[in-house]
Scaffold this motif. Structure first.
Motif, PDB file in Angstrom:
ATOM      1  N   LEU A  62      47.232  40.394  24.883  1.00 47.41           N
ATOM      2  CA  LEU A  62      47.274  39.158  25.663  1.00 47.41           C
ATOM      3  C   LEU A  62      46.370  38.084  25.050  1.00 47.41           C
ATOM      4  O   LEU A  62      46.702  36.898  25.038  1.00 47.41           O
ATOM      5  CB  LEU A  62      46.769  39.499  27.075  1.00 47.41           C
ATOM      6  N   LEU A  63      45.223  38.545  24.514  1.00 48.74           N
ATOM      7  CA  LEU A  63      44.221  37.598  24.025  1.00 48.74           C
ATOM      8  C   LEU A  63      44.411  37.222  22.550  1.00 48.74           C
ATOM      9  O   LEU A  63      43.654  36.428  22.006  1.00 48.74           O
ATOM     10  CB  LEU A  63      42.812  38.177  24.257  1.00 48.74           C
ATOM     11  N   LEU A  64      45.459  37.791  21.936  1.00 50.24           N
ATOM     12  CA  LEU A  64      45.771  37.408  20.542  1.00 50.24           C
ATOM     13  C   LEU A  64      46.237  35.964  20.484  1.00 50.24           C
ATOM     14  O   LEU A  64      46.944  35.509  21.401  1.00 50.24           O
ATOM     15  CB  LEU A  64      46.935  38.261  20.041  1.00 50.24           C
ATOM     16  N   GLN A 112      49.497  29.826  26.279  1.00 45.38           N
ATOM     17  CA  GLN A 112      48.361  30.675  25.910  1.00 45.38           C
ATOM     18  C   GLN A 112      48.054  31.571  27.104  1.00 45.38           C
ATOM     19  O   GLN A 112      48.358  31.176  28.240  1.00 45.38           O
ATOM     20  CB  GLN A 112      47.142  29.812  25.635  1.00 45.38           C
ATOM     21  N   HIS A 113      47.471  32.714  26.839  1.00 41.91           N
ATOM     22  CA  HIS A 113      47.090  33.616  27.935  1.00 41.91           C
ATOM     23  C   HIS A 113      45.570  33.742  27.966  1.00 41.91           C
ATOM     24  O   HIS A 113      44.931  33.761  26.920  1.00 41.91           O
ATOM     25  CB  HIS A 113      47.677  35.014  27.708  1.00 41.91           C
ATOM     26  N   THR A 114      45.036  33.865  29.169  1.00 42.99           N
ATOM     27  CA  THR A 114      43.620  34.191  29.261  1.00 42.99           C
ATOM     28  C   THR A 114      43.410  35.195  30.396  1.00 42.99           C
ATOM     29  O   THR A 114      44.257  35.321  31.289  1.00 42.99           O
ATOM     30  CB  THR A 114      42.748  32.929  29.458  1.00 42.99           C
ATOM     31  N   ALA A 150      37.347  39.754  26.568  1.00 42.28           N
ATOM     32  CA  ALA A 150      37.703  38.689  27.524  1.00 42.28           C
ATOM     33  C   ALA A 150      36.651  37.581  27.480  1.00 42.28           C
ATOM     34  O   ALA A 150      35.499  37.829  27.085  1.00 42.28           O
ATOM     35  CB  ALA A 150      37.792  39.270  28.932  1.00 42.28           C
ATOM     36  N   PRO A 151      37.002  36.352  27.879  1.00 43.22           N
ATOM     37  CA  PRO A 151      36.010  35.274  27.911  1.00 43.22           C
ATOM     38  C   PRO A 151      34.805  35.660  28.781  1.00 43.22           C
ATOM     39  O   PRO A 151      34.974  36.395  29.768  1.00 43.22           O
ATOM     40  CB  PRO A 151      36.780  34.107  28.563  1.00 43.22           C
ATOM     41  N   SER A 152      33.628  35.168  28.418  1.00 44.66           N
ATOM     42  CA  SER A 152      32.405  35.574  29.144  1.00 44.66           C
ATOM     43  C   SER A 152      32.435  35.111  30.599  1.00 44.66           C
ATOM     44  O   SER A 152      31.684  35.610  31.437  1.00 44.66           O
ATOM     45  CB  SER A 152      31.172  35.020  28.435  1.00 44.66           C
ATOM     46  N   THR A 153      33.299  34.155  30.909  1.00 42.69           N
ATOM     47  CA  THR A 153      33.400  33.659  32.283  1.00 42.69           C
ATOM     48  C   THR A 153      34.248  34.566  33.183  1.00 42.69           C
ATOM     49  O   THR A 153      34.301  34.364  34.402  1.00 42.69           O
ATOM     50  CB  THR A 153      34.059  32.258  32.285  1.00 42.69           C
ATOM     51  N   SER A 211      51.785  18.828  22.135  1.00 46.83           N
ATOM     52  CA  SER A 211      51.255  18.904  23.499  1.00 46.83           C
ATOM     53  C   SER A 211      50.345  20.127  23.659  1.00 46.83           C
ATOM     54  O   SER A 211      50.488  21.127  22.944  1.00 46.83           O
ATOM     55  CB  SER A 211      52.404  18.951  24.503  1.00 46.83           C
ATOM     56  N   THR A 212      49.435  20.048  24.640  1.00 41.60           N
ATOM     57  CA  THR A 212      48.476  21.133  24.870  1.00 41.60           C
ATOM     58  C   THR A 212      49.217  22.347  25.433  1.00 41.60           C
ATOM     59  O   THR A 212      50.031  22.189  26.349  1.00 41.60           O
ATOM     60  CB  THR A 212      47.430  20.675  25.914  1.00 41.60           C
ATOM     61  N   PRO A 213      48.918  23.548  24.919  1.00 39.19           N
ATOM     62  CA  PRO A 213      49.593  24.730  25.482  1.00 39.19           C
ATOM     63  C   PRO A 213      49.234  24.941  26.945  1.00 39.19           C
ATOM     64  O   PRO A 213      48.102  24.670  27.353  1.00 39.19           O
ATOM     65  CB  PRO A 213      49.067  25.885  24.630  1.00 39.19           C
ATOM     66  N   LYS A 214      50.187  25.407  27.708  1.00 40.23           N
ATOM     67  CA  LYS A 214      49.944  25.753  29.117  1.00 40.23           C
ATOM     68  C   LYS A 214      49.245  27.115  29.150  1.00 40.23           C
ATOM     69  O   LYS A 214      49.695  28.076  28.505  1.00 40.23           O
ATOM     70  CB  LYS A 214      51.296  25.790  29.837  1.00 40.23           C
ATOM     71  N   VAL A 215      48.138  27.198  29.898  1.00 40.91           N
ATOM     72  CA  VAL A 215      47.360  28.444  29.933  1.00 40.91           C
ATOM     73  C   VAL A 215      47.720  29.258  31.181  1.00 40.91           C
ATOM     74  O   VAL A 215      47.682  28.742  32.296  1.00 40.91           O
ATOM     75  CB  VAL A 215      45.836  28.137  29.918  1.00 40.91           C
ATOM     76  N   ILE A 216      48.071  30.521  30.970  1.00 37.22           N
ATOM     77  CA  ILE A 216      48.375  31.431  32.079  1.00 37.22           C
ATOM     78  C   ILE A 216      47.159  32.318  32.305  1.00 37.22           C
ATOM     79  O   ILE A 216      46.643  32.948  31.367  1.00 37.22           O
ATOM     80  CB  ILE A 216      49.621  32.296  31.759  1.00 37.22           C
ATOM     81  N   ARG A 217      46.700  32.357  33.575  1.00 36.70           N
ATOM     82  CA  ARG A 217      45.448  33.047  33.898  1.00 36.70           C
ATOM     83  C   ARG A 217      45.751  34.416  34.534  1.00 36.70           C
ATOM     84  O   ARG A 217      46.300  34.480  35.631  1.00 36.70           O
ATOM     85  CB  ARG A 217      44.613  32.174  34.840  1.00 36.70           C
ATOM     86  N   TRP A 218      45.367  35.469  33.819  1.00 38.07           N
ATOM     87  CA  TRP A 218      45.708  36.825  34.248  1.00 38.07           C
ATOM     88  C   TRP A 218      44.543  37.512  34.964  1.00 38.07           C
ATOM     89  O   TRP A 218      43.378  37.321  34.608  1.00 38.07           O
ATOM     90  CB  TRP A 218      46.072  37.678  33.029  1.00 38.07           C
ATOM     91  N   GLY A 219      44.907  38.350  35.943  1.00 32.13           N
ATOM     92  CA  GLY A 219      43.970  39.299  36.548  1.00 32.13           C
ATOM     93  C   GLY A 219      44.460  40.693  36.186  1.00 32.13           C
ATOM     94  O   GLY A 219      45.663  40.966  36.259  1.00 32.13           O
ATOM     95  N   ILE A 220      43.558  41.560  35.757  1.00 27.62           N
ATOM     96  CA  ILE A 220      43.951  42.902  35.314  1.00 27.62           C
ATOM     97  C   ILE A 220      43.534  43.913  36.388  1.00 27.62           C
ATOM     98  O   ILE A 220      42.336  44.038  36.693  1.00 27.62           O
ATOM     99  CB  ILE A 220      43.287  43.261  33.957  1.00 27.62           C
TER     100      ILE A 220
END
Ligand SMILES: NC(=O)c1ccc[n+]([C@@H]2O[C@H](COP(=O)([O-])OP(=O)(O)OC[C@H]3O[C@@H](n4cnc5c(N)ncnc54)[C@H](OP(=O)(O)O)[C@@H]3O)[C@@H](O)[C@H]2O)c1
Length: 399
Positions: free
Chosen positions: A25-27, A38-40, A62-65, A2-11
């Motif tokens: 976090l991004l490892l 997964q964390h993003t 971090a992702p460019s977005t 199954s697709t990993p659940k992505v947790i969206r962080w604000g720093i």
């Protein structure tokens, strides 16, 4: 699969530990055998301006977005953030975390949780009222090494626990390295001193071996006797604190526990473990030793009276040698490819959010409050009080 659940962080804040945490976090979680999450990072904010946040997002990869904000107020309004990592100095945790909770955001808050227990209670009440997740970021509790130590104790291998001793001290040469008194380690305006910064780990080892290992209904707050030495150049921060805690247990089974912390000497003077263990948990059948540093230990030794001696090394997973990837904090940059170990606490947050839990059983709101009460008492006995604007439970207060 199954697709990993992505947790969206604000720093929230872009200082030293925010960088280390964000890199961990991004490892790729697969490097530590985790495939379901997964964390993003979707956003970061700096109180010193948007440019700093832009730079920070680049520095940590971090992702460019990911969005950059020039204020914490803007960050907590971002609708895509699942959870905010609060990484300001502890003087600011109460105000910054209340800002997150009031805005409806889950929060992971760096140690020490707050300046005092009254603030910790208010945050827990607010999280409950708003039905939000809240956790003090004592990362060490989520290390596989810590699970192992707690299991050794609950399995009864050590027999009845009698005494735990624990030291988390770092030699900072403060008069030389922090001569202007402004650094957060010695600055009263930032709740500086050994106790709240380093002592929290010495206390963590007492608590996670003596308190967390009991069923919640059997846990009782300890009595506290302590001595504290003030750091004279700034006058209202401690340079050395020593604590004797007595954890009440029925049937004459009270546990004595000693925590010490300093910013003048090191638990590991040569950095090669030659000073021996920094925490010893003594039971009537043997002991478990944890080697320094107690915030990021990687070695344990079990010694039982039946002759068992078991040494264990606890590596920190990561992308490995040849990856060109480095992480760490201050002078403690880890070898190439080795993680810092903060991803395990982030994973705990992810599992809690997915399961709908509001707190972690490994560091409940109640336990964080009891630990803050211990530190309140140590400061009371030592005559250490911080400026009112950072001790207050009023909100909002501009700092
Ligand atoms: N878990 C761990 O291993 C670990 C290690 C070190 C520290 N910590 C904890 O993390 C927290 C931050 O420590 P740190 O070493 O990252 O500190 P730091 O490098 O000084 O960074 C703190 C950041 O907080 C923001 N900030 C907002 N108001 C501030 C003020 N008045 N003074 C200073 N900074 C202010 C700044 O970011 P912006 O300018 O971007 O707003 C600053 O870069 C502390 O509570 C500490 O106990 C944890």
């Amino acid at each position: 699969m199954s697709t990993p659940k992505v947790i969206r962080w604000g720093i929230l804040a872009t200082g030293g530990i925010a960088q280390t945490f964000s890199k961990d976090l991004l490892l790729d979680p697969k490097t530590r055998g985790v495939t379901s999450i997964q964390h993003t990072i979707v956003a970061a904010a700096s109180s010193s301006g948007k440019e700093r946040a832009v730079q920070f997002l680049k520095e940590v990869g971090a992702p460019s977005t990911a969005r950059a904000y020039g204020s914490y107020e803007e960050l907590v309004k971002d609708p895509e953030i699942d959870v905010v990592y609060v990484s300001t100095p502890h003087s600011h945790h109460y105000q910054n975390t209340m800002l997150c909770l009031e805005a409806g955001k889950n929060a992971l808050v760096e140690k020490a949780f707050t300046v005092n227990a009254a603030q910790a209670k208010k945050l827990a009440e607010k999280a409950k009222e708003k039905n939000l997740f809240l956790m003090e970021a004592v990362w060490t509790r989520y290390f596989p090494l810590s699970y192992y130590v707690r299991d050794i104790i609950t399995s009864g291998k050590l027999g009845n626990i009698q005494l735990v001793s624990s030291d988390n001290s770092i030699s900072l040469d403060p008069e030389e390295t922090m001569a202007d008194g402004k650094h957060r380690m010695v600055n009263p305006d930032l709740a500086g001193g050994a106790l709240l910064d380093c002592g929290i780990y010495a206390l963590t080892w007492l608590f996670q071996t003596v308190y967390t290992t009991l069923p919640p209904a059997e846990r009782k707050a300890p009595s506290v006797t302590s001595a504290l030495k003030i750091y004279e150049p700034t006058g209202a921060a401690d340079e050395l604190s020593s604590m004797l805690l007595v954890f009440p247990r029925p049937g004459n089974k009270d546990v004595h526990a000693i925590a010490t912390t300093s910013i003048r000497y090191s638990s590991d003077p040569l950095g090669d473990l030659s000073g021996g263990p920094a925490c010893r948990v003594h039971g009537d059948k043997g002991e478990i030793q944890i080697f320094p540093p107690l915030y990021r230990p990687t070695k344990t030794r079990l010694i039982l009276r039946d002759g068992t001696v078991e040494d264990k090394e606890w590596p920190q997973p990561g992308p490995g040698k040849g990856s060109g990837w480095f992480n760490g904090f201050g002078d403690g940059i880890q070898p190439e490819g080795e993680g810092q170990g903060m991803f395990w606490e982030a994973d705990e947050v992810a599992y809690a959010l997915i399961e709908g839990r509001k707190e972690s059983p490994l560091l409940s709101w109640e336990e964080s409050v009891v630990i803050m009460e211990v530190m309140d008492e140590v400061r009371k006995q030592g005559g250490l009080r911080f400026p009112e604007k950072i001790e207050t439970t009023d909100f909002p207060v501009a700092l």
